[in-house]
Scaffold this motif. Structure first.
Motif, PDB file in Angstrom:
ATOM      1  N   MET A   1       0.841  -1.191   0.000  1.00 22.98           N
ATOM      2  CA  MET A   1       0.000   0.000   0.000  1.00 22.98           C
ATOM      3  C   MET A   1       0.882   1.248   0.000  1.00 22.98           C
ATOM      4  N   ASP A   2       0.930   1.935  -1.125  1.00 25.98           N
ATOM      5  CA  ASP A   2       1.764   3.109  -1.297  1.00 25.98           C
ATOM      6  C   ASP A   2       1.028   4.335  -0.745  1.00 25.98           C
ATOM      7  N   LEU A   3       1.540   4.888   0.359  1.00 23.62           N
ATOM      8  CA  LEU A   3       0.850   5.985   1.032  1.00 23.62           C
ATOM      9  C   LEU A   3       0.849   7.277   0.234  1.00 23.62           C
ATOM     10  N   LEU A   4       1.642   7.356  -0.824  1.00 22.78           N
ATOM     11  CA  LEU A   4       1.568   8.530  -1.673  1.00 22.78           C
ATOM     12  C   LEU A   4       0.230   8.562  -2.416  1.00 22.78           C
ATOM     13  N   TYR A   5      -0.459   7.421  -2.427  1.00 25.24           N
ATOM     14  CA  TYR A   5      -1.779   7.323  -3.051  1.00 25.24           C
ATOM     15  C   TYR A   5      -2.850   7.062  -1.982  1.00 25.24           C
ATOM     16  N   TYR A   6      -2.669   7.672  -0.838  1.00 27.28           N
ATOM     17  CA  TYR A   6      -3.554   7.438   0.310  1.00 27.28           C
ATOM     18  C   TYR A   6      -5.026   7.624  -0.033  1.00 27.28           C
ATOM     19  N   GLU A   7      -5.358   8.725  -0.734  1.00 26.19           N
ATOM     20  CA  GLU A   7      -6.764   9.000  -1.047  1.00 26.19           C
ATOM     21  C   GLU A   7      -7.371   7.878  -1.885  1.00 26.19           C
ATOM     22  N   ASN A   8      -6.588   7.291  -2.775  1.00 29.93           N
ATOM     23  CA  ASN A   8      -7.083   6.178  -3.586  1.00 29.93           C
ATOM     24  C   ASN A   8      -7.288   4.922  -2.737  1.00 29.93           C
ATOM     25  N   PHE A  15      -6.297  -0.969  -4.537  1.00 31.32           N
ATOM     26  CA  PHE A  15      -5.682  -0.086  -5.519  1.00 31.32           C
ATOM     27  C   PHE A  15      -4.196  -0.408  -5.720  1.00 31.32           C
ATOM     28  N   VAL A  16      -3.796  -0.508  -7.001  1.00 32.29           N
ATOM     29  CA  VAL A  16      -2.382  -0.751  -7.349  1.00 32.29           C
ATOM     30  C   VAL A  16      -1.951   0.365  -8.298  1.00 32.29           C
ATOM     31  N   PRO A  17      -1.114   1.305  -7.848  1.00 40.47           N
ATOM     32  CA  PRO A  17      -0.753   2.442  -8.699  1.00 40.47           C
ATOM     33  C   PRO A  17       0.012   2.027  -9.946  1.00 40.47           C
ATOM     34  N   THR A  18      -0.249   2.724 -11.035  1.00 37.18           N
ATOM     35  CA  THR A  18       0.436   2.427 -12.292  1.00 37.18           C
ATOM     36  C   THR A  18       1.815   3.073 -12.349  1.00 37.18           C
ATOM     37  N   TYR A  19       2.066   4.030 -11.453  1.00 37.25           N
ATOM     38  CA  TYR A  19       3.291   4.823 -11.540  1.00 37.25           C
ATOM     39  C   TYR A  19       3.930   4.980 -10.168  1.00 37.25           C
ATOM     40  N   LYS A  20       5.220   4.721 -10.090  1.00 36.38           N
ATOM     41  CA  LYS A  20       5.996   4.947  -8.877  1.00 36.38           C
ATOM     42  C   LYS A  20       6.646   6.321  -8.967  1.00 36.38           C
ATOM     43  N   ARG A  21       6.411   7.135  -7.980  1.00 34.54           N
ATOM     44  CA  ARG A  21       6.985   8.476  -8.000  1.00 34.54           C
ATOM     45  C   ARG A  21       8.467   8.456  -7.646  1.00 34.54           C
ATOM     46  N   GLN A  22       9.118   9.589  -7.862  1.00 32.77           N
ATOM     47  CA  GLN A  22      10.549   9.700  -7.599  1.00 32.77           C
ATOM     48  C   GLN A  22      10.825   9.566  -6.100  1.00 32.77           C
ATOM     49  N   GLY A  23      12.064   9.207  -5.737  1.00 33.14           N
ATOM     50  CA  GLY A  23      12.451   9.136  -4.342  1.00 33.14           C
ATOM     51  C   GLY A  23      12.891   7.743  -3.929  1.00 33.14           C
ATOM     52  N   THR A  24      13.341   7.615  -2.684  1.00 36.32           N
ATOM     53  CA  THR A  24      13.762   6.334  -2.122  1.00 36.32           C
ATOM     54  C   THR A  24      12.575   5.674  -1.426  1.00 36.32           C
ATOM     55  N   TYR A  25      12.174   4.517  -1.943  1.00 36.66           N
ATOM     56  CA  TYR A  25      11.015   3.809  -1.382  1.00 36.66           C
ATOM     57  C   TYR A  25      11.441   2.828  -0.293  1.00 36.66           C
ATOM     58  N   ASN A  29       5.763  -2.226   8.366  1.00 35.90           N
ATOM     59  CA  ASN A  29       4.496  -2.702   8.918  1.00 35.90           C
ATOM     60  C   ASN A  29       4.109  -1.791  10.076  1.00 35.90           C
ATOM     61  N   LEU A  30       2.928  -1.174   9.967  1.00 42.62           N
ATOM     62  CA  LEU A  30       2.428  -0.283  11.015  1.00 42.62           C
ATOM     63  C   LEU A  30       1.123  -0.839  11.568  1.00 42.62           C
ATOM     64  N   ASN A  31       1.170  -1.322  12.786  1.00 41.15           N
ATOM     65  CA  ASN A  31      -0.031  -1.857  13.448  1.00 41.15           C
ATOM     66  C   ASN A  31      -0.709  -2.937  12.603  1.00 41.15           C
ATOM     67  N   GLY A  32       0.089  -3.808  11.996  1.00 38.52           N
ATOM     68  CA  GLY A  32      -0.467  -4.905  11.214  1.00 38.52           C
ATOM     69  C   GLY A  32      -0.796  -4.546   9.783  1.00 38.52           C
ATOM     70  N   LEU A  33      -0.492  -3.320   9.364  1.00 36.04           N
ATOM     71  CA  LEU A  33      -0.783  -2.878   8.006  1.00 36.04           C
ATOM     72  C   LEU A  33       0.539  -2.677   7.253  1.00 36.04           C
ATOM     73  N   ASN A  34       0.708  -3.396   6.147  1.00 36.99           N
ATOM     74  CA  ASN A  34       1.917  -3.248   5.335  1.00 36.99           C
ATOM     75  C   ASN A  34       1.777  -2.039   4.425  1.00 36.99           C
ATOM     76  N   VAL A  35       2.631  -1.060   4.644  1.00 31.01           N
ATOM     77  CA  VAL A  35       2.555   0.164   3.849  1.00 31.01           C
ATOM     78  C   VAL A  35       3.897   0.450   3.188  1.00 31.01           C
ATOM     79  N   GLU A  36       3.839   1.325   2.197  1.00 30.01           N
ATOM     80  CA  GLU A  36       5.009   1.730   1.430  1.00 30.01           C
ATOM     81  C   GLU A  36       5.002   3.247   1.365  1.00 30.01           C
ATOM     82  N   ALA A  37       6.170   3.855   1.435  1.00 31.52           N
ATOM     83  CA  ALA A  37       6.260   5.309   1.296  1.00 31.52           C
ATOM     84  C   ALA A  37       7.657   5.646   0.779  1.00 31.52           C
ATOM     85  N   ASN A  38       7.936   6.922   0.631  1.00 31.11           N
ATOM     86  CA  ASN A  38       9.258   7.312   0.134  1.00 31.11           C
ATOM     87  C   ASN A  38       9.726   8.595   0.796  1.00 31.11           C
TER      88      ASN A  38
END
Length: 366
Positions: A1-8, A15-25, A29-38
């Motif tokens: 779950m990419d948090l840059l697309y939180y609203e989606n 939701f699976v984003p078609t595009y990865k934004r710039q930056g270091t990804y 795991n936060l409280n049992g939720l696997n998330v991704e950010a950069n």
């Protein structure tokens, strides 16, 4: 779950984003939720994050908190986080983050329970097609282009079920407002293209496509036969715009584009540079909007009438994962010194042109 697309993700956790934004990804795991950010960079304990919004949104706190937790779990001390938007820069201290930690955790927990739903977020989702076809198999006809819920209700009030109408060949007997949407459904069900109205398609033409950053139309790409000719207006705008106008004026061919935004970009140039207006008016008078042709005259087995979906149906292979929205962060990255970002945009623009041509030529064979 990419948090840059939180609203989606808030709308649909599938939701699976078609595009990865710039930056270091990174993943965490936060409280049992696997998330991704950069994050963009870290220097002397100061972490930099870039977001594309104009102003600081409340949802950005989830991104900030995730970055904070990532470094904290690694045992790395951070002094503060700097978040940049299009309109400004914000310095966030660790105390500011901890003050909102309870609310942030509550918001993250909400993401665990969202259902698979369709909506505007689907436009930029990789699994849109398979999800929409699943909805269709389950009897949700509102995923069919132009077949709106009110229209479905109108059919029900007439004791008509959309699939029954199709199977019993009753489409032509109904009011004309039902014709195109029901053929769209028929096309999806039968995986077949239908010509709703006969029309003429251009033979001698140049394809064009425009890329925009905020309100600036910075790249005009053209495809004549198999030759791609780009005009970059990011530098020396008037000089390059004049070259482009002379190029088109001398060719004197139909300009083929996909949706009205490209033509609008040409008209904006006409307003900005009166000395080019006469030539641009003549050029703009010979244009053809392929999207409008398809929308009015063809039903295709696709869940949206975007250029990407239609061209993929006809076999076009895209070289990048960019889309119209993704051009914005890519161009900003170029403005910050990343020359490869501009190369990616040029590839995407050329793909748009070649995809448009492929769709037109494919329609000629039907």
């Amino acid at each position: 779950m990419d948090l840059l697309y939180y609203e989606n993700f808030k709308s649909c956790s599938y939701f699976v984003p078609t595009y990865k934004r710039q930056g270091t990804y990174f993943k965490i795991n936060l409280n049992g939720l696997n998330v991704e950010a950069n994050f963009e960079s870290i220097n002397n304990g100061v972490v930099k994050i870039i977001r594309m919004g104009n102003n600081f949104k409340k949802s950005y706190w989830l991104h900030i908190y995730t970055v904070y937790r990532y470094f904290k779990d690694k045992g790395e001390h951070i002094k503060r986080i700097v978040l940049e938007t299009s309109n400004g820069s914000y310095e966030i201290n660790v105390s500011d983050i901890l003050l909102r930690e309870k609310w942030i955790k509550k918001e993250l927990n909400k993401l665990k329970s969202t259902k698979k739903v369709h909506g505007p977020h689907c436009k930029f989702c990789k699994i849109k097609n398979q999800c929409h076809l699943q909805f269709l198999r389950e009897g949700d006809y509102s995923v069919v282009p132009n077949l709106s819920k009110p229209m479905i209700e109108d059919l029900k009030n007439m004791n008509l079920e959309p699939l029954t109408v199709i199977k019993t060949n009753q489409i032509e007997k109904l009011d004309k407002r039902f014709k195109k949407p029901l053929y769209n459904l028929k096309s999806l069900i039968e995986n077949q293209v239908y010509v709703i109205n006969k029309n003429s398609l251009p033979q001698d033409y140049i394809v064009f496509d425009v890329e925009t950053y905020l309100n600036k139309d910075f790249l005009f790409g053209f495809l004549e036969n198999e030759t791609y000719v780009p005009f970059f207006l990011g530098k020396n705008e008037y000089k390059n715009a004049e070259k482009m106008v002379d190029f088109l004026y001398e060719k004197d061919k139909v300009l083929l584009h996909y949706d009205k935004n490209d033509l609008t970009a040409l008209k904006k140039l006409s307003s900005k540079y009166p000395m080019l207006r006469d030539k641009l008016n003549k050029i703009s008078s010979k244009t053809c909007d392929l999207y409008e042709i398809i929308r009015k005259n063809y039903s295709l087995p696709v869940v949206s009438y975007s250029l990407k979906d239609i061209s993929k149906y006809f076999g076009f292979a895209w070289k990048t994962e960019l889309n119209g929205f993704a051009v914005i962060p890519e161009y900003k990255s170029y403005l910050n010194g990343n020359k490869n970002a501009l190369k990616n945009i040029f590839k995407y623009n050329e793909d748009d042109c070649r995809a448009t041509k492929l769709v037109l030529e494919s329609l000629k064979t039907i």
